[in-house]
Design a protein around this motif. Structure first.
Motif: not given
Length: 214
Positions: A12-27, A173-184
């Motif tokens: 929830e703390h991420l924008s759509f642009e930030e969340a778009a980085t999660l399924p490929c690079a982040a994972l 995503n649970r860890v991203v939410s818990q630690h409030r991690i934001r994509p660079v």
């Protein structure tokens, strides 16, 4: 109606642009440092999206992170993200031995290898006994083969990383939410300017992800 079998909720703390980085690079970064925790040391290469996510995830898990980079400016930003040390590979071609010195000659437990054949010999040099090289990419191009003896003498594991599963994404995503991690994010380009985004990706000195926003 939302089909829960298809969609994965974004933090929830991420924008759509930030969340778009999660399924490929982040994972991919998540999978590359899987199992790292307190007492471990992780080596990440450069300042691309996967490496920066790997740095953030390993740091959040309590591991020590050492990063390689090509400039002092980038080194400072890597330290701000949680790296304990940054080694300038542009100034030190034998950076594997520098990493060993930083770890009192023990070596690192995990290497996030993004350049492939061009750097893997230095990654092996930096590796601890029974360590793991997570092979993510081949940015350095194809090589002429490598001497596998040093890898064998480390009793090491070389594993190819291919993003991750749906359950991996949900756990990440649970860890991203818990630690409030934001994509660079390096830069965001409008869709109408997409060709410039690709040009910047190919030729620009970037730090983090490049996004195209509609």
């Amino acid at each position: 109606m939302v089909d829960e079998n298809v969609l994965v909720s974004m933090p929830e703390h991420l924008s759509f642009e930030e969340a778009a980085t999660l399924p490929c690079a982040a994972l991919t970064g998540w999978s590359a440092v899987a199992g790292a925790g307190p007492g471990d040391t992780v080596l990440v290469q450069g300042s691309g999206g996967v490496s920066l996510f790997a740095l953030q995830f390993a740091h959040a898990a309590g591991a020590r992170v050492i990063a390689t980079t090509s400039s002092e400016a980038k080194a400072e930003r890597l330290l701000e993200l949680g790296a304990s040390d940054a080694v300038n590979y542009a100034e030190t071609s034998h950076w594997g031995s520098v990493v060993r010195t930083l770890t009192d000659d023990r070596g690192v437990d995990i290497v996030v290898e993004v350049a492939g054949a061009a750097t893997i010999s230095q990654s092996v040099e930096a590796l601890a006994l029974h360590g793991t090289i997570s092979l993510v990419g081949h940015l350095g191009g194809a090589g002429q083969g490598m001497d596998l003896m040093p890898l064998s003498l480390r009793f090491a594991t070389l594993r190819a990383i291919g993003v991750g599963s749906r359950s991996d994404l949900e756990e990440m995503n649970r860890v991203v939410s818990q630690h409030r991690i934001r994509p660079v994010i390096d830069r965001v380009f409008p869709f109408s300017d997409a060709p410039r985004a690709f040009e910047h990706f190919a030729h620009g000195s970037r730090f983090g992800k490049i996004l195209v926003s509609h």
